[in-house]
Design a protein around this motif. Structure first.
Motif, mmCIF file in Angstrom:
data_model
loop_
_atom_site.group_PDB
_atom_site.id
_atom_site.type_symbol
_atom_site.label_atom_id
_atom_site.label_comp_id
_atom_site.label_asym_id
_atom_site.label_seq_id
_atom_site.Cartn_x
_atom_site.Cartn_y
_atom_site.Cartn_z
ATOM 1 N N GLU A 46 0.839 -1.191 0.000
ATOM 2 C CA GLU A 46 0.000 0.000 0.000
ATOM 3 C C GLU A 46 0.880 1.250 0.000
ATOM 4 O O GLU A 46 0.910 1.994 0.970
ATOM 5 C CB GLU A 46 -0.895 -0.006 1.245
ATOM 6 N N LYS A 47 1.598 1.440 -1.051
ATOM 7 C CA LYS A 47 2.562 2.537 -1.089
ATOM 8 C C LYS A 47 2.650 3.098 -2.501
ATOM 9 O O LYS A 47 2.596 2.353 -3.461
ATOM 10 C CB LYS A 47 3.923 1.992 -0.650
ATOM 11 N N GLU A 48 2.753 4.428 -2.597
ATOM 12 C CA GLU A 48 2.862 5.073 -3.902
ATOM 13 C C GLU A 48 3.863 6.216 -3.827
ATOM 14 O O GLU A 48 4.081 6.778 -2.763
ATOM 15 C CB GLU A 48 1.490 5.638 -4.327
ATOM 16 N N PHE A 49 4.447 6.530 -4.956
ATOM 17 C CA PHE A 49 5.393 7.648 -5.034
ATOM 18 C C PHE A 49 5.045 8.497 -6.249
ATOM 19 O O PHE A 49 4.669 7.954 -7.289
ATOM 20 C CB PHE A 49 6.826 7.131 -5.233
ATOM 21 N N THR A 50 5.175 9.827 -6.118
ATOM 22 C CA THR A 50 5.159 10.680 -7.312
ATOM 23 C C THR A 50 6.410 11.538 -7.277
ATOM 24 O O THR A 50 6.885 11.905 -6.208
ATOM 25 C CB THR A 50 3.937 11.623 -7.384
ATOM 26 N N GLY A 51 6.927 11.854 -8.429
ATOM 27 C CA GLY A 51 8.116 12.698 -8.495
ATOM 28 C C GLY A 51 8.591 12.819 -9.917
ATOM 29 O O GLY A 51 8.042 12.186 -10.829
ATOM 30 N N THR A 52 9.620 13.658 -10.104
ATOM 31 C CA THR A 52 10.191 13.831 -11.433
ATOM 32 C C THR A 52 11.187 12.709 -11.686
ATOM 33 O O THR A 52 12.088 12.487 -10.879
ATOM 34 C CB THR A 52 10.895 15.194 -11.526
ATOM 35 N N LEU A 53 10.995 12.030 -12.792
ATOM 36 C CA LEU A 53 11.882 10.916 -13.133
ATOM 37 C C LEU A 53 13.182 11.437 -13.729
ATOM 38 O O LEU A 53 13.172 12.156 -14.723
ATOM 39 C CB LEU A 53 11.176 9.978 -14.119
ATOM 40 N N LEU A 54 14.304 11.088 -13.091
ATOM 41 C CA LEU A 54 15.603 11.520 -13.622
ATOM 42 C C LEU A 54 16.283 10.421 -14.412
ATOM 43 O O LEU A 54 17.079 10.679 -15.300
ATOM 44 C CB LEU A 54 16.517 11.978 -12.485
ATOM 45 N N GLY A 55 15.993 9.171 -14.069
ATOM 46 C CA GLY A 55 16.601 8.061 -14.804
ATOM 47 C C GLY A 55 16.178 6.724 -14.236
ATOM 48 O O GLY A 55 15.575 6.661 -13.175
ATOM 49 N N PHE A 56 16.507 5.668 -14.970
ATOM 50 C CA PHE A 56 16.195 4.316 -14.499
ATOM 51 C C PHE A 56 17.135 3.338 -15.193
ATOM 52 O O PHE A 56 17.820 3.694 -16.152
ATOM 53 C CB PHE A 56 14.737 3.949 -14.761
ATOM 54 N N ASP A 57 17.165 2.103 -14.701
ATOM 55 C CA ASP A 57 18.009 1.083 -15.334
ATOM 56 C C ASP A 57 17.179 -0.125 -15.765
ATOM 57 O O ASP A 57 15.954 -0.075 -15.728
ATOM 58 C CB ASP A 57 19.171 0.682 -14.412
ATOM 59 N N ASP A 58 17.867 -1.197 -16.179
ATOM 60 C CA ASP A 58 17.183 -2.382 -16.705
ATOM 61 C C ASP A 58 16.286 -3.057 -15.671
ATOM 62 O O ASP A 58 15.318 -3.735 -16.022
ATOM 63 C CB ASP A 58 18.198 -3.392 -17.234
ATOM 64 N N TYR A 59 16.628 -2.910 -14.385
ATOM 65 C CA TYR A 59 15.789 -3.501 -13.334
ATOM 66 C C TYR A 59 14.640 -2.575 -12.948
ATOM 67 O O TYR A 59 13.896 -2.869 -12.017
ATOM 68 C CB TYR A 59 16.626 -3.793 -12.096
ATOM 69 N N VAL A 60 14.521 -1.449 -13.654
ATOM 70 C CA VAL A 60 13.564 -0.389 -13.342
ATOM 71 C C VAL A 60 13.767 0.156 -11.918
ATOM 72 O O VAL A 60 12.817 0.558 -11.253
ATOM 73 C CB VAL A 60 12.099 -0.800 -13.609
ATOM 74 N N ASN A 61 15.032 0.148 -11.465
ATOM 75 C CA ASN A 61 15.376 0.979 -10.322
ATOM 76 C C ASN A 61 15.284 2.402 -10.846
ATOM 77 O O ASN A 61 15.721 2.678 -11.956
ATOM 78 C CB ASN A 61 16.806 0.718 -9.849
ATOM 79 N N MET A 62 14.687 3.305 -10.080
ATOM 80 C CA MET A 62 14.447 4.644 -10.601
ATOM 81 C C MET A 62 15.050 5.726 -9.718
ATOM 82 O O MET A 62 15.008 5.621 -8.502
ATOM 83 C CB MET A 62 12.950 4.921 -10.714
ATOM 84 N N VAL A 63 15.583 6.763 -10.372
ATOM 85 C CA VAL A 63 16.020 7.955 -9.638
ATOM 86 C C VAL A 63 14.918 8.996 -9.794
ATOM 87 O O VAL A 63 14.552 9.364 -10.901
ATOM 88 C CB VAL A 63 17.357 8.496 -10.172
#
Lengths: 90, 133, 106
Positions: B32-49
């Motif tokens: 039960e968790k959500e995030f909003t923010g500006t996407l700066l980047g991501f990798d193949d595992y969809v780890n996101m900055v």
């Protein structure tokens, strides 16, 4: 000195940028670990210094060094200041 | 990737996320968790900055929000990514039961009306066909 | 996350990756926090000159003390009662990677 706005930052770039800076590591269990990030690897295994353990907004424990296994990490959070030493306002 | 051919009008899922770099994104986690923010980047595992992040936690005491400057989000627990941001989140706030009943009655009314209309037009065209023949 | 290789650094005392923190804790008593409110205190062993841990953080510990924390709710006062149950294990103990939450060096 003004830095150009960086539009793109990959996870690896982020990681190399936050080493040596104060960070908050949140685990999937909801526990926060605040400390200085000494190093980490591609599995998000993390070594923290001056670690504080926060549970439900309360300080529960302090550790000198801590190793956090990457599979438990929900996110690593850092302040926006880049490359510059953050002000230590206690 | 499963699709071997990448025709010009076909967009791979991660290409869609790539287009979101620099703009707002809404991340829904397994829990039960959500995030909003500006996407700066991501990798193949969809780890996101993400930058200027708001973390939403649905707890028994209600929704808890936390602001975070910049995070590296572990991709392991991500279920869904929605380009955009809070504007969608506002629509996604849970409806009250009253609103739901109102909405459902409105929808049934609309559906019934459209059915009746389509039935009427069908009969109309049927009759026209019948008479012209 | 299929292969988990960890190259040993050339410098014996240099900290290059987080796992080196574990390496530096060899032959010392460490505190391991596990999932499910369980904790271990024990000595991280060196077995026949081989470090008794791996990249999955499987570890061989000696003189282990396990602490299980149980939070009970008192039926009369509805207060939370925290009970710590300590189990002493004289044998060395093998912790599996699955339940390792995080490990702290003391």
């Amino acid at each position: 000195m003004q830095q150009p706005p960086q539009q793109e930052r990959s996870p690896t770039e982020f990681l190399s940028n936050v080493i040596g800076r104060p960070v908050v590591v949140k685990l999937n269990s909801g526990v926060d670990y605040r400390g200085i990030l000494s190093c980490l690897d591609g599995y998000m295994n993390i070594a923290l210094e001056q670690t504080e353990e926060w549970v439900n907004g309360q300080l529960k424990n302090k550790y000198g060094d801590a190793f956090i296994r990457g599979n438990n990490v929900l996110y690593i959070s850092a302040d926006k200041t880049r490359k510059r030493e953050p002000l230590n306002i206690q | 990737m499963a699709s071997a051919t990448n025709s010009t009008n076909q967009l791979l899922p991660l290409e869609l996320i790539d287009k979101c770099i620099g703009s707002k994104i809404w991340v829904i986690m397994k829990s039960e968790k959500e995030f909003t923010g500006t996407l700066l980047g991501f990798d193949d595992y969809v780890n996101m900055v993400l930058e200027d992040v708001t973390e939403y936690e649905n707890t028994p005491e209600g929704r808890k929000t936390t602001h975070l400057d910049q995070i590296l989000l572990n991709g392991n627990n991500i279920t869904m990514l929605i380009p955009g941001g809070e504007e969608y989140l506002l629509q996604a706030t849970p409806l009250t039961s009253q609103q739901i009943t109102k909405l459902s009655s409105f929808l049934t009314k609309q559906i019934k009306r459209s059915l009746r209309l389509s039935l009427n037009t069908m009969i109309f065209y049927y009759l026209i066909c019948f008479y012209t023949l | 996350m299929t292969e988990e290789t960890h190259n040993a650094p050339v410098e014996p005392n240099a900290v290059e990756g987080p796992l080196d923190l574990v390496r530096l804790s060899l032959d010392e008593r460490i505190y391991v926090k596990l999932r499910g409110d369980r904790e271990l205190h024990g000595k991280l062993h060196v077995l026949l000159l081989f470090p008794a841990y791996d990249g999955h953080l499987n570890m061989v510990l000696g003189d282990v003390e396990e602490t299980i924390t149980v939070v009970e709710i008192n039926e009369e006062t509805y207060e939370e009662v925290i009970r710590n149950i300590t189990v002493l294990e004289s044998q060395w103990n093998f912790t599996s990677e699955k339940n390792t939450s995080n490990e702290e060096r003391r």
